[in-house]
Design a protein around this motif. Structure first.
Motif, PDB file in Angstrom:
ATOM      1  N   LEU A   1      -1.410   8.434   7.521  1.00  0.00           N
ATOM      2  CA  LEU A   1      -2.551   8.447   8.781  1.00  0.00           C
ATOM      3  C   LEU A   1      -2.657   7.281   9.330  1.00  0.00           C
ATOM      4  N   VAL A   2      -2.373   7.504  10.561  1.00  0.00           N
ATOM      5  CA  VAL A   2      -2.738   6.316  11.574  1.00  0.00           C
ATOM      6  C   VAL A   2      -4.258   6.878  12.132  1.00  0.00           C
ATOM      7  N   MET A   3      -4.957   6.084  12.092  1.00  0.00           N
ATOM      8  CA  MET A   3      -6.500   5.733  12.766  1.00  0.00           C
ATOM      9  C   MET A   3      -7.349   5.280  13.604  1.00  0.00           C
ATOM     10  N   PHE A   4      -7.618   5.472  15.211  1.00  0.00           N
ATOM     11  CA  PHE A   4      -8.247   4.718  15.491  1.00  0.00           C
ATOM     12  C   PHE A   4      -9.098   4.284  15.617  1.00  0.00           C
ATOM     13  N   GLY A   5      -9.800   4.295  16.606  1.00  0.00           N
ATOM     14  CA  GLY A   5     -12.129   4.824  16.547  1.00  0.00           C
ATOM     15  C   GLY A   5     -12.811   4.079  15.444  1.00  0.00           C
ATOM     16  N   ASP A   6     -14.020   4.634  15.567  1.00  0.00           N
ATOM     17  CA  ASP A   6     -14.699   3.615  14.810  1.00  0.00           C
ATOM     18  C   ASP A   6     -15.177   3.729  13.411  1.00  0.00           C
ATOM     19  N   ARG A   7     -15.005   2.750  13.307  1.00  0.00           N
ATOM     20  CA  ARG A   7     -14.745   1.695  11.832  1.00  0.00           C
ATOM     21  C   ARG A   7     -15.275   2.440  10.614  1.00  0.00           C
ATOM     22  N   GLU A   8     -16.479   3.230  10.932  1.00  0.00           N
ATOM     23  CA  GLU A   8     -17.166   3.342   9.344  1.00  0.00           C
ATOM     24  C   GLU A   8     -16.108   4.371   9.109  1.00  0.00           C
ATOM     25  N   SER A   9     -16.211   5.579  10.339  1.00  0.00           N
ATOM     26  CA  SER A   9     -15.642   6.653   9.952  1.00  0.00           C
ATOM     27  C   SER A   9     -14.257   6.142   8.941  1.00  0.00           C
ATOM     28  N   ILE A  10     -13.222   5.239   9.331  1.00  0.00           N
ATOM     29  CA  ILE A  10     -12.194   5.288   9.426  1.00  0.00           C
ATOM     30  C   ILE A  10     -12.269   4.767   8.176  1.00  0.00           C
ATOM     31  N   MET A  11     -12.922   4.107   7.986  1.00  0.00           N
ATOM     32  CA  MET A  11     -12.876   3.321   6.240  1.00  0.00           C
ATOM     33  C   MET A  11     -13.553   4.757   5.682  1.00  0.00           C
ATOM     34  N   LYS A  12     -15.113   5.661   5.576  1.00  0.00           N
ATOM     35  CA  LYS A  12     -14.948   6.681   5.133  1.00  0.00           C
ATOM     36  C   LYS A  12     -13.846   7.616   4.673  1.00  0.00           C
ATOM     37  N   ILE A  13     -12.752   7.782   5.684  1.00  0.00           N
ATOM     38  CA  ILE A  13     -11.319   8.964   5.730  1.00  0.00           C
ATOM     39  C   ILE A  13     -10.548   7.477   4.449  1.00  0.00           C
ATOM     40  N   ALA A  14     -10.687   6.862   4.875  1.00  0.00           N
ATOM     41  CA  ALA A  14      -9.366   5.726   3.484  1.00  0.00           C
ATOM     42  C   ALA A  14      -9.635   5.608   2.396  1.00  0.00           C
TER      43      ALA A  14
ATOM     44  N   HIS B   1      -5.672   9.936  -2.507  1.00  0.00           N
ATOM     45  CA  HIS B   1      -4.731  10.905  -2.951  1.00  0.00           C
ATOM     46  C   HIS B   1      -3.920  10.926  -2.460  1.00  0.00           C
ATOM     47  N   GLY B   2      -3.036   9.368  -1.976  1.00  0.00           N
ATOM     48  CA  GLY B   2      -1.287   9.186  -1.769  1.00  0.00           C
ATOM     49  C   GLY B   2      -1.600   9.636  -0.246  1.00  0.00           C
ATOM     50  N   ILE B   3      -2.351   9.420   0.035  1.00  0.00           N
ATOM     51  CA  ILE B   3      -2.116   9.551   2.230  1.00  0.00           C
ATOM     52  C   ILE B   3      -2.780   8.458   2.391  1.00  0.00           C
ATOM     53  N   PRO B   4      -1.809   6.772   2.195  1.00  0.00           N
ATOM     54  CA  PRO B   4      -2.165   5.736   3.450  1.00  0.00           C
ATOM     55  C   PRO B   4      -2.422   5.554   4.180  1.00  0.00           C
ATOM     56  N   VAL B   5      -3.637   5.340   4.866  1.00  0.00           N
ATOM     57  CA  VAL B   5      -4.173   4.447   6.215  1.00  0.00           C
ATOM     58  C   VAL B   5      -3.976   3.533   7.409  1.00  0.00           C
TER      59      VAL B   5
ATOM     60  N   ASP C   1       8.200  14.364  -2.386  1.00  0.00           N
ATOM     61  CA  ASP C   1       8.947  13.434  -2.480  1.00  0.00           C
ATOM     62  C   ASP C   1       9.226  13.038  -0.728  1.00  0.00           C
ATOM     63  N   LYS C   2       8.084  13.223  -0.285  1.00  0.00           N
ATOM     64  CA  LYS C   2       7.780  12.701   0.990  1.00  0.00           C
ATOM     65  C   LYS C   2       6.445  11.566   1.345  1.00  0.00           C
ATOM     66  N   PRO C   3       6.584  10.674   2.444  1.00  0.00           N
ATOM     67  CA  PRO C   3       4.946  10.060   1.599  1.00  0.00           C
ATOM     68  C   PRO C   3       4.721  10.463   3.406  1.00  0.00           C
TER      69      PRO C   3
ATOM     70  N   LYS D   1       0.701  -1.068  -0.066  1.00  0.00           N
ATOM     71  CA  LYS D   1      -0.037   0.170   0.420  1.00  0.00           C
ATOM     72  C   LYS D   1       1.288   1.151  -0.012  1.00  0.00           C
ATOM     73  N   LEU D   2       1.667   1.673   0.780  1.00  0.00           N
ATOM     74  CA  LEU D   2       2.514   2.819   1.440  1.00  0.00           C
ATOM     75  C   LEU D   2       3.032   2.567  -0.372  1.00  0.00           C
ATOM     76  N   LEU D   3       3.707   1.848  -0.799  1.00  0.00           N
ATOM     77  CA  LEU D   3       4.939   1.570  -2.277  1.00  0.00           C
ATOM     78  C   LEU D   3       3.645   2.140  -3.174  1.00  0.00           C
ATOM     79  N   ALA D   4       2.519   1.630  -3.929  1.00  0.00           N
ATOM     80  CA  ALA D   4       1.821   1.448  -4.689  1.00  0.00           C
ATOM     81  C   ALA D   4       1.140   3.156  -3.991  1.00  0.00           C
ATOM     82  N   LEU D   5       1.269   4.104  -2.769  1.00  0.00           N
ATOM     83  CA  LEU D   5      -0.032   5.094  -3.373  1.00  0.00           C
ATOM     84  C   LEU D   5       1.185   6.498  -3.153  1.00  0.00           C
ATOM     85  N   ALA D   6       2.235   5.967  -2.499  1.00  0.00           N
ATOM     86  CA  ALA D   6       3.024   7.329  -1.460  1.00  0.00           C
ATOM     87  C   ALA D   6       4.378   7.384  -2.094  1.00  0.00           C
TER      88      ALA D   6
END
Lengths: 461, 461
Positions: free
Chosen positions: B416-429, B435-439, B411-413, B290-295
């Motif tokens: 984002l590390v997310m704890f908490g509500d599963r649904e919100s985190i899925m939406k955020i991811a 857009h290049g920010i792996p969660v 030039d830099k990855p 994921k990191l390599l593919a996105l960032a």
């Protein structure tokens, strides 16, 4: 005595929140919302000198004006207001205080914190915090945290954590991704008074709690904590995530909760002696807690594996080796039973490759294989590895609980590892976890959990 | 030459499926369903001597009766029928064969497998398998797997895996939990002919592929593989999960895909020399991919951390130490910038504790802090740790992408590390990952990934 004092936090007759806010998004607003739901025999009161009413409740200017003396007071005001509030608590016979506010020892204001503790001690009051979100009791909805009770599941797990936001977000993770339930939460913050040993002492006698999951940055009194843990771990499970392990992490912990972390090797050895299961991260803390909360204890460390992909058999063997677990040797009788559900070209072995079996005898073969594995006298715990693929029936989603349930025993944990479609796996977990079968998203995590738990328990036998 | 031969698997003019089935749930049924969707210039044909029609397509009794010679043939029949089918392929000028069927070398029938390979070699045909689900090309929907194309995202990641079911379930995990896309899949099974080195050679020149994620039990020709990898890793990333590491795992691999696993220390050293990132488990394979593919790639290993919970600062420091990463030292200018958004009682430091900042200047303080961190010249990669709590706005879900996006650099990855509500985190991811920010769901996994990737890349610089 500690136990009686702790009861004022979790079973207060009456509560007051000082720093209640009318502004949604502020801590003092969310805590006030939660306070309204507390199921207590006395009153819930809001204190804010600049408001007449908050969330439909009358707002009082100070503790002195309350119609009833609150047993528990929660403080969310800026730190500079906290000392006079604690003094008014002392005047009014308050028994327990949660200081949510930050800006004390962790920011270099240790003198202020010490002064507050001295006032409280003199008046016989106990303090949780400061710099925390505080406590939660799922029996009566009493909480100083910003976690809503709408969907809190009651259960056998207590959390004792040294950081407020982490506690809130971690609880939210547990509530929305797990199926075990919660009994009590201690958010200890700076631990100016109530500490981990107090929490253990209270939870030891709490009938609702069977598993105690802890996040610790530093211990105030290591000796007392480990002596207490040694007693408690004889009948309840204790899982600890300890940070500040590295030199830098230790420095950072000092500015987070003013914690002295101590030498990590010593902490580690003390955990082993006290029967504490030590984990390395947040996910591992939840993973281990889940197994302990849902499944019976394994009597040994002989692990059986049945996998719908042969890769699971290979990797499961690797991970068992890594964790110092034994891959079980099945009896000839068991192997004969597996042969009966296999195609003629396949010679069954252990770990059990379910693919040829299911290719030949379908879900009947799956159910039989898992049953044979779990009933083998050489097996202490079983791991079933499978996947949910939308276009291909690797599992019978509606009957999986029944298929696995037939193999369930009350003396061995049975763990399910599921790859594949997220929605199906969530449904399956919701279906089987409440029936004692924890589900993990990867083989390495499942076997790691078995390693941590079986090794700790075997050592204690 | 290898590349031209491999093209018959991924860009065939025409395809035939031998072993097509009318029974839903059978492999030959699902593969036939997928075959109907293949976007190829020639025909797609189903072969089953016991059927006239399957899924609305005419069914032919054998390869000889087809109206067109198929370039690619997929075989899903029982193993005892495979040899004569391969012979008929040879007669009809077939160029590539995927043998999905099991029951060959992995079950002790190596002679049969060898005979099939000899026939194919003599006729100039290449074979993928047996004992696999085979290949997939997301450009033209050509596949021999049972994964549906309905929602396959095209993208820059190729998978090369040595096990069919694992490939299927792993793809389903990727499709339903990740936001990177897939270019090609090689499921190699027993590797009787086409092997990992062939796959690398083909993917090296495949413009769609930038990241190659592999699951390997054993290599057929280690020397050729590592020589190829050394070349390919100069311009594409290779991530490898290798099992059969333990003695027992090695024995099990022999009966799964007839693989000789080799000595693990040698494999490990060869990976380092060839620029391969080696991971320990399935989750880590996805995490790193994921990191390599996105960032973008990090230019060094100085890591910055900003966390809404101080616990994240402490643990992040621990994990960086574990992984041999440096915790960045921010410039005085950066620290001054952080001070400007902090309350008077808080002295900002690095790792950045976002809680006091956000308590004082809200999401403006959050955005400013992340921007300052990512633009600091002493920082090679940034990690933002936060949580989604339903009752309390730790993040501004609708504006998070904009808030983080302002800090994004090519030039830099930024992770984002997310704890908490599963649904919100899925939406955020779903919102930020494209857009290049792996969660990531935990600090330990995020830092572990940075450790694996930064250390591998720094070594290569």
């Amino acid at each position: 005595m500690t136990v009686d004092e702790m009861k004022y936090f979790f079973e207060p007759h009456s509560i007051a929140l000082v720093g209640a806010s009318r502004t949604p998004g502020k801590t003092g607003y969310t805590v006030a919302q939660n306070l309204k739901k507390a199921d207590i025999s006395g009153g819930s009161y809001l204190v804010n000198p600049n408001a007449d009413e908050i969330l439909g409740l009358k707002s009082y200017p100070d503790i002195d004006s309350l119609p009833e003396k609150p047993e528990l007071v929660v403080i969310t005001t800026p730190s500079r207001h906290v000392l006079p509030i604690v003094e008014s608590c002392a005047r009014n016979g308050v028994r327990a205080i949660v200081i949510v506010s930050s800006g004390f020892a962790e920011e270099g204001y240790g003198d202020l914190q010490d002064e507050i503790v001295a006032k409280a001690k003199a008046a016989g009051m106990r303090i949780v915090g400061p710099n925390t979100t505080g406590i939660m009791n799922t029996e009566n909805n009493v909480t100083s945290t910003f976690v809503s009770f709408e969907d809190v599941r009651r259960g056998n797990v207590a959390f004792v954590v040294q950081t407020g936001v982490f506690a809130g977000a971690m609880l939210e993770t547990v509530l929305t991704t797990q199926h075990f339930g919660i009994s009590k939460v201690f958010g200890l913050g700076n631990k100016c008074d109530v500490d981990d040993a107090d929490a253990l002492e209270y939870l030891a006698q709490d009938d609702e709690t069977e598993v105690i999951a802890m996040y610790i940055e530093g211990l105030k009194d290591g000796r007392r904590f480990f002596e207490m843990a040694k007693e408690v771990s004889k009948h309840k499970s204790i899982v600890v995530l300890k940070s500040g392990r590295s030199e830098l992490g230790a420095r950072v912990a000092l500015s987070h909760t003013a914690s002295l972390t101590g030498r990590d090797e010593i902490f580690d050895a003390a955990c082993r002696q006290a029967g504490i299961i030590r984990v390395r991260g947040f996910e591992e803390l939840i993973d281990v807690t889940k197994l302990l909360a849902l499944a019976p204890r394994a009597g040994g460390k002989r692990i059986a594996i049945a996998s719908v992909t042969g890769a699971g058999c290979v990797m499961g063997s690797d991970y068992c080796t890594d964790e110092g677990l034994e891959v079980a040797t099945l009896t000839d009788e068991s192997l004969g039973g597996l042969e009966a559900v296999s195609p003629e070209w396949h010679k069954p072995a252990h770990p059990i490759d379910l693919w040829p079996i299911m290719d030949s005898t379908g879900f009947h073969g799956f159910k039989e294989s898992v049953g044979i594995m779990m009933n083998d006298p050489n097996v202490d715990a079983g791991v079933v590895i499978t996947g949910a693929v939308r276009t291909f029936p690797l599992v019978d989603e509606n009957k999986l609980r029944e298929q696995l349930g037939a193999a369930l025993r009350n003396d061995k944990p049975l763990i399910l590892v599921m790859f594949g479609d997220r929605e199906s796996i969530m449904k399956i977990a919701a279906n089987v976890e409440p029936h004692g079968i924890p589900v993990y998203p990867s083989i390495e995590r499942a076997i790691r959990v078995l390693g941590l738990v079986c090794n700790a328990h075997v050592m204690r036998i």
